[in-house]
Motif scaffolding. Sequence first.
Motif, PDB file in Angstrom:
ATOM      1  N   THR A 167       0.843  -1.197   0.000  1.00 49.38           N
ATOM      2  CA  THR A 167       0.000   0.000   0.000  1.00 49.38           C
ATOM      3  C   THR A 167       0.883   1.253   0.000  1.00 49.38           C
ATOM      4  OG1 THR A 167      -1.776  -1.143   1.184  1.00 49.38           O
ATOM      5  CG2 THR A 167      -1.776   1.264   1.269  1.00 49.38           C
ATOM      6  N   ILE A 170      -2.198   6.113   2.827  1.00 47.11           N
ATOM      7  CA  ILE A 170      -3.292   5.729   3.718  1.00 47.11           C
ATOM      8  C   ILE A 170      -3.961   6.972   4.286  1.00 47.11           C
ATOM      9  CG2 ILE A 170      -3.866   4.681   5.956  1.00 47.11           C
ATOM     10  CD1 ILE A 170      -1.754   2.601   5.477  1.00 47.11           C
ATOM     11  N   GLY A 184      -6.709   2.624   1.798  1.00 47.81           N
ATOM     12  CA  GLY A 184      -5.385   2.423   1.218  1.00 47.81           C
ATOM     13  C   GLY A 184      -5.384   2.691  -0.276  1.00 47.81           C
TER      14      GLY A 184
END
Length: 222
Positions: A167, A170, A184
């Motif tokens: 990812t 965030i 994400g």
Amino acid sequence: MAKSDQNRVLRLLPFFAGGLAGLLLLINRLTTVQLTESQARSDVVGVILSGVMILVGIIWQQVQPRPPESVTLSGQQGMEWAADLPDGVKTELAWASHLLLTNTVTKSLVVYYQGMVLLRRGILGAKAQVTPGKILQRVLETGKPVYLVDLKLYPGRVEFDYLPENTQGIICQPIGKEGVLILGANAPRSYTKQDENWIEGIADKLADTLSKNLDLSQANLS
């Protein structure tokens, strides 16, 4: 015309203006029967200016902003619910998560409320359980969102092991005082201010629905 298209046209203007000016100077020189010293000096200045404009156009093309580089998140596409959720809550969560996944750069999301994971959707991480770390605890305590624009720059990224391991960015958006919407993205610095406002509005709507229809302290959720 889209803003990106307008910017592209503006960046091309010096290039075309310089080329047109140079072409006109050449036509003027070829059609002149007798060249005077003043005209020769003007032609030199004109050629220099045309060259500068063409160079500016080329430079502008090279420095145009590039979109963030995206990656393919590791994991499988899916949707997982907590057990025994009321139908009205499920409908609200399904609506909100669909909007976020289709209208923002979000690729993976988790709805964490009253100590339980209500929903995981999008690209699922290997771990289903959420153990709040310092970042998530701060969001819960302060009620203020946290945006990690480029996850690899933050040591605290290790607490988000329930999201895909690669990812890139965030957002932790509070859901009232008892939950967090964790989103994400697959590219760093990819959420815009408009996205953040949109996410905040959806989280506020979820907070209202969940506070009225869900009390996990009395429900048997897992």
